[in-house]
Design a protein around this motif. Sequence first.
Motif, mmCIF file in Angstrom:
data_model
loop_
_atom_site.group_PDB
_atom_site.id
_atom_site.type_symbol
_atom_site.label_atom_id
_atom_site.label_comp_id
_atom_site.label_asym_id
_atom_site.label_seq_id
_atom_site.Cartn_x
_atom_site.Cartn_y
_atom_site.Cartn_z
ATOM 1 N N UNK A 294 0.789 -1.200 -0.081
ATOM 2 C CA UNK A 294 0.074 -0.301 -0.202
ATOM 3 C C UNK A 294 0.864 1.273 -0.104
ATOM 4 N N UNK A 295 1.950 1.305 0.749
ATOM 5 C CA UNK A 295 2.820 2.409 0.775
ATOM 6 C C UNK A 295 3.597 2.701 -0.503
ATOM 7 N N UNK A 296 3.902 1.580 -1.227
ATOM 8 C CA UNK A 296 4.464 1.369 -2.536
ATOM 9 C C UNK A 296 3.581 2.198 -3.515
ATOM 10 N N UNK A 327 9.221 14.362 -1.224
ATOM 11 C CA UNK A 327 8.538 15.295 -0.938
ATOM 12 C C UNK A 327 6.852 14.981 -0.711
ATOM 13 N N UNK A 328 6.425 13.836 -0.868
ATOM 14 C CA UNK A 328 5.203 13.543 -0.697
ATOM 15 C C UNK A 328 4.621 13.567 0.758
ATOM 16 N N UNK A 329 3.296 13.995 1.063
ATOM 17 C CA UNK A 329 2.892 13.868 2.315
ATOM 18 C C UNK A 329 1.960 12.717 2.501
ATOM 19 N N UNK A 330 2.606 11.736 3.013
ATOM 20 C CA UNK A 330 1.926 10.635 3.282
ATOM 21 C C UNK A 330 1.638 10.376 4.887
ATOM 22 N N UNK A 331 0.617 10.041 5.247
ATOM 23 C CA UNK A 331 0.139 10.364 6.763
ATOM 24 C C UNK A 331 -0.521 8.939 7.343
ATOM 25 N N UNK A 332 -1.167 8.362 6.383
ATOM 26 C CA UNK A 332 -1.994 7.189 6.776
ATOM 27 C C UNK A 332 -1.504 5.941 6.757
ATOM 28 N N UNK A 333 -0.300 5.569 6.433
ATOM 29 C CA UNK A 333 0.018 4.274 6.269
ATOM 30 C C UNK A 333 0.898 4.154 7.491
#
Length: 362
Positions: A294-296, A327-333
């Motif tokens: 999912x992170x990929x 630079x991606x904003x990923x917070x849920x994983x």
Amino acid sequence: MSTDWTDIPEPAPLSSVTAATVVHGPVIPPQQQLLLYSPDQWEDFVQEWAHFCLKQQYIKVQRFTGSGDRGVDIAGFTDAKKLQGVWDNYQCKHYDNALRPTNVWVEIGKIVWYSFKKEYTPPRRYYFVAPKGVGTSLAALLSDASKLRDELNANWEKYVRKEITKTQEVVLDASLLAYVNAFDFSIFDAKTSLQLVEEHRASPVHAARFGGGLKARPDAAKPPAVIKTDESRYVTQLLNAYAEHIGQPVSDPSALASAPKLRDHFHRQREAFYHAESLRVFARDSVPAGTFESLQDDIYDGVVDTHDATHQDGYARVCAVTKAARELQITANPLITCTKPKDRDGMCQQLANEDRLQWTQS
């Protein structure tokens, strides 16, 4: 009659208040969470525990359901003979109270009766597994095999005789009594909630169930000097990108000796790939299946527009895509708490290794 009045004193200040505490409240230890489980939640936990923990100890683990279980709940088999070989039984019960002797007499009676009838060999070990554990009375009996046997005999008529099977009453006659008196009652024991939690801690779903954060992530291995077969595709893609950048073929990494910037970039990307591979392994052991993938996918979705844009050459595309990934904003994983910028570069190379990203157009 006089009444004295006093002011309510100011409470002591709370210590170690964090943003997470304010949002989610204090962390409740897993063994205390088990005490609050409904029967369905307990069933789910037992299934996880049996699948991830017991299967590591036995060649086969099976759960017996229905009215004809003969006193066997979860069986762990050490050999192909199964119930006729060496096996352990885990009797998982959900009660609102800690287990009492009256809760278990019939269960012990079933093991004695069905093994007496030779429907299976007695288990090597028999564990009672309950969210609130066993009470002091039962704990005392489980620690004294002779006393446990004597108490079973004394309680057979009231709690066991009519409860083993619906088709007949099981009378404690001379032959059965002789078998009971020769039976090894030291096989009976109980799992504490702390033991269950510690065993479950090794499963990849522990943090998802109980919270408390992920365990520490080990350092990533350094790339070996020789390029391995399972990284050949992204390496080939990088070499093609470098060739497009300098306008001449780059057949293998040694050809980058005269281009220090590209040589160093190549080494960094290999390190990043191995960082991402270490994250993949860490995820396999620490979080539910599919979390890493999912992170990929989040990385891919965040960089694909940059990837598809027009670039001067393949090397420029690699640099633009990896920059976008960082630079991606990923917070849920859940893995994001232990993911480093180098992991994101590495996941881009993993995607290239699977041909989901292409560094050159040809």
